[in-house]
Write an enzyme that holds these catalytic residues in place. Structure first.
Site, PDB file in Angstrom:
ATOM      1  N   ASN A   6       0.765  -1.200   0.039  1.00 28.50           N
ATOM      2  CA  ASN A   6      -0.162  -0.012  -0.139  1.00 28.50           C
ATOM      3  C   ASN A   6       0.872   1.310  -0.077  1.00 28.50           C
ATOM      4  O   ASN A   6       1.613   1.717   1.160  1.00 28.50           O
ATOM      5  CB  ASN A   6      -0.865  -0.101   1.301  1.00 28.50           C
ATOM      6  N   TRP A   7       0.982   1.928  -1.199  1.00 28.11           N
ATOM      7  CA  TRP A   7       1.860   2.962  -1.124  1.00 28.11           C
ATOM      8  C   TRP A   7       1.279   4.267  -0.725  1.00 28.11           C
ATOM      9  O   TRP A   7       1.914   5.287  -0.751  1.00 28.11           O
ATOM     10  CB  TRP A   7       2.215   3.198  -2.588  1.00 28.11           C
ATOM     11  N   LYS A   8       0.019   4.363  -0.190  1.00 29.58           N
ATOM     12  CA  LYS A   8      -0.737   5.679   0.300  1.00 29.58           C
ATOM     13  C   LYS A   8      -0.279   6.766  -0.822  1.00 29.58           C
ATOM     14  O   LYS A   8      -0.404   6.516  -2.017  1.00 29.58           O
ATOM     15  CB  LYS A   8      -0.028   5.753   1.480  1.00 29.58           C
ATOM     16  N   HIS A  93      -9.728   1.439   4.231  1.00 33.40           N
ATOM     17  CA  HIS A  93      -8.374   1.633   5.099  1.00 33.40           C
ATOM     18  C   HIS A  93      -8.734   2.688   6.247  1.00 33.40           C
ATOM     19  O   HIS A  93      -9.311   3.520   6.025  1.00 33.40           O
ATOM     20  CB  HIS A  93      -7.168   2.278   3.970  1.00 33.40           C
ATOM     21  N   GLU A  95      -6.936   5.079   7.248  1.00 35.83           N
ATOM     22  CA  GLU A  95      -6.627   6.722   6.952  1.00 35.83           C
ATOM     23  C   GLU A  95      -7.727   7.051   6.051  1.00 35.83           C
ATOM     24  O   GLU A  95      -7.640   8.477   5.823  1.00 35.83           O
ATOM     25  CB  GLU A  95      -5.492   6.520   6.035  1.00 35.83           C
ATOM     26  N   GLU A 161      -5.904  -4.567  10.468  1.00 30.42           N
ATOM     27  CA  GLU A 161      -4.921  -3.541  10.655  1.00 30.42           C
ATOM     28  C   GLU A 161      -5.177  -2.659  11.929  1.00 30.42           C
ATOM     29  O   GLU A 161      -6.254  -1.551  11.791  1.00 30.42           O
ATOM     30  CB  GLU A 161      -5.027  -2.476   9.538  1.00 30.42           C
ATOM     31  N   GLY A 167       2.182   2.301  11.037  1.00 32.08           N
ATOM     32  CA  GLY A 167       3.103   3.313  10.920  1.00 32.08           C
ATOM     33  C   GLY A 167       3.727   3.607  12.285  1.00 32.08           C
ATOM     34  O   GLY A 167       4.555   4.650  12.442  1.00 32.08           O
ATOM     35  N   SER A 204       2.862  -2.039  10.719  1.00 33.50           N
ATOM     36  CA  SER A 204       4.399  -1.880  10.845  1.00 33.50           C
ATOM     37  C   SER A 204       5.123  -3.180  10.416  1.00 33.50           C
ATOM     38  O   SER A 204       5.905  -3.561  11.218  1.00 33.50           O
ATOM     39  CB  SER A 204       4.449  -1.487  12.424  1.00 33.50           C
ATOM     40  N   GLY A 225       2.573  -0.974   4.294  1.00 34.09           N
ATOM     41  CA  GLY A 225       2.624   0.334   3.786  1.00 34.09           C
ATOM     42  C   GLY A 225       4.002   1.068   3.675  1.00 34.09           C
ATOM     43  O   GLY A 225       4.715   0.640   2.787  1.00 34.09           O
ATOM     44  N   GLY A 226       4.419   1.559   4.701  1.00 32.66           N
ATOM     45  CA  GLY A 226       5.941   2.325   4.568  1.00 32.66           C
ATOM     46  C   GLY A 226       6.921   1.359   4.092  1.00 32.66           C
ATOM     47  O   GLY A 226       7.584   1.833   2.839  1.00 32.66           O
TER      48      GLY A 226
HETATM   49  C1  PEP Z   1      -0.910   0.320   5.924  1.00 32.49           C
HETATM   50  O1  PEP Z   1      -1.202   1.647   5.845  1.00 32.49           O
HETATM   51  O2  PEP Z   1      -1.846  -0.265   5.558  1.00 32.49           O
HETATM   52  C2  PEP Z   1       0.182  -0.112   6.610  1.00 32.49           C
HETATM   53  C3  PEP Z   1       0.042  -1.413   7.110  1.00 32.49           C
HETATM   54  O3  PEP Z   1       1.050   0.825   6.811  1.00 32.49           O
HETATM   55  P1  PEP Z   1       2.501   0.536   7.767  1.00 32.49           P
HETATM   56  O4  PEP Z   1       2.803  -0.565   6.965  1.00 32.49           O
HETATM   57  O5  PEP Z   1       3.209   1.766   7.364  1.00 32.49           O
HETATM   58  O6  PEP Z   1       2.232   0.416   9.111  1.00 32.49           O
END
Ligand code: PEP
Length: 243
Positions: A6-8, A93, A95, A161, A167, A204, A225-226
């Protein structure tokens, strides 16, 4: 196992080149990880073209509640996403949940199902819910209201999640993860008669914690994500997932 990136809100057109190593890796990928990239809308077409002759699939990060077309300035429908060659879509999601109640999420899922997209429905409790022992109530409500009146769930994958994990570098304990993923699968079985449910974990995930996460036998993959925006780190996570 799914590894969904997930590149957001990250990346410009040049970022397409950062798929090179992952594409090469996916061709040698002996344990057949299912790799899906979900970049921002602006990069969907170039990601679809870049991954054309590979096993990597592309997905969007959201869509409008309305199917087809309409007078919704700034909106992108699931029909438009499908038209680009996408196969997946993230819906709900955390966010995006500030502008999205479960009713809207349900409409988005319906429109994406009409386009035969594979849906990644994100659910998860906030820290305040966890501290009040409300995790199960939150998960059940998000699942049942999000999937209301839907009978064919074969194209729906759930991503668990916890909001406090996204994050932050903090992940749930092994026990809590096993328990909550089992709860999600049991809820789908009991109330939706859906036995083939796939449940991913997201929050994370990184090369340091992937080995421990892989010990949790009821996880069917990860939403990342990140760490997924750096191809070396993303490949490292997939590699280390081989036990
Ligand atoms: C996400 O936003 O779906 C996610 C899992 O982010 P991160 O891995 O950065 O916590």
């Amino acid at each position: 196992m799914y590894f969904i990136a997930n590149w957001k809100m990250f990346g410009t057109i040049k970022s397409v080149n950062s798929l090179n190593k992952v594409i090469s890796y996916s061709k040698t990928n002996k344990h057949k990880a299912k790799i899906v990239y979900c970049p921002p809308y602006t990069l969907l077409k170039s990601f679809v073209e870049k991954t054309k002759k590979t096993n990597i699939k592309i997905g969007a990060q959201d869509c409008h509640t309305q199917p087809n077309y309409g007078p919704y300035t700034g909106g992108i429908s699931s029909k438009m996403i499908k038209d680009l060659g996408c196969k997946f879509i993230i819906i709900g999601h955390s966010e995006t949940r500030a502008e999205n109640n479960n009713k809207k999420i349900n409409l988005k899922i319906k429109s994406a199902l009409e386009e035969k997209l594979n849906i990644i429905l994100c659910i998860g409790e906030k820290l305040v819910d966890k501290n009040k022992n409300k995790t199960k109530n939150v998960l059940k409500k998000q699942l049942l209201e999000g999937l209301k009146n839907l009978s064919n769930l074969n194209k729906v994958i759930i991503a668990y999640e916890p909001v406090w994990s996204i994050g932050t570098g903090i992940i749930p304990s092994e026990n809590d993860l096993i328990k909550n993923i089992k709860f999600i699968k049991d809820t789908l079985k009991k109330s939706k008669n859906f036995t083939k449910s796939k449940v991913l974990y997201g929050g994370s995930v990184n090369p340091k914690n992937i080995k421990n996460l892989m010990r949790i036998s009821n996880i069917d993959g990860f939403l990342i994500g990140g760490a997924s925006t750096n191809e070396k780190i993303f490949i490292d996570i997939i590699r280390k997932s081989i036990i």
